[in-house]
Design a protein around this motif. Structure first.
Motif: not given
Length: 110
Positions: A89-91, A76-83, A67-69
Motif C-alpha cells: 500500500i505504501g509503495i 520481490w521478483v528476483f531476490l525473494g524478498q517479501q512485502l 527508485g523505491i518502487a
C-alpha cells in the motif's frame, strides 16, 4: 536530450546501483561494488542536469519515489524478498504521488 530522459536515466542508474549494493555483500565483492559506485556517480551526474530544469524537491521526489518502487519490485521478483500488505500500500501511494507530479503538476518534467 530532454530533461525527462535524464531523469529516467538517473532512476535506472540508481536502481542498478542499489541492486549492486545488495549484491556487494558489504563491499566485499569487487565487481558489484564497482558497479554500484559507477551507477551512483552517473545517477548523480544525471540529477545535476535535471535540477537545472526543475525544482530540486520535485526532481528528488520523482527520483526517490520511482527508485523505491522499482527496487521493491526487484527485491520481490528476483531476490525473494517479501512485502506485506502495508508495504505494498505504501509503495502504491509513492507511485501514485510520482504519477500526480508528472501528470498534474507544472513543476514536473514536461
Amino acid at each position: 536530450m530532454p530533461v525527462w530522459a535524464w531523469l529516467i536515466g538517473a532512476v535506472g542508474l540508481e536502481v542498478i546501483g542499489t541492486t549492486a549494493l545488495q549484491q556487494s555483500a558489504q563491499f566485499t565483492r569487487t565487481i558489484p561494488t564497482l558497479v554500484m559506485a559507477v551507477c551512483y556517480g552517473l545517477s548523480f551526474y544525471a540529477l545535476s542536469v535535471v535540477v537545472q530544469s526543475m525544482p530540486v524537491g520535485v526532481m528528488y521526489a520523482i527520483w526517490s519515489g520511482a527508485g523505491i518502487a522499482l527496487i521493491s519490485l526487484i527485491g520481490w521478483v528476483f531476490l525473494g524478498q517479501q512485502l506485506d500488505t502495508p508495504a505494498v500500500i505504501g509503495i502504491g501511494m509513492i507511485a501514485a504521488g510520482v504519477v500526480v507530479i508528472n501528470m498534474f503538476s507544472g513543476a514536473g518534467p514536461h
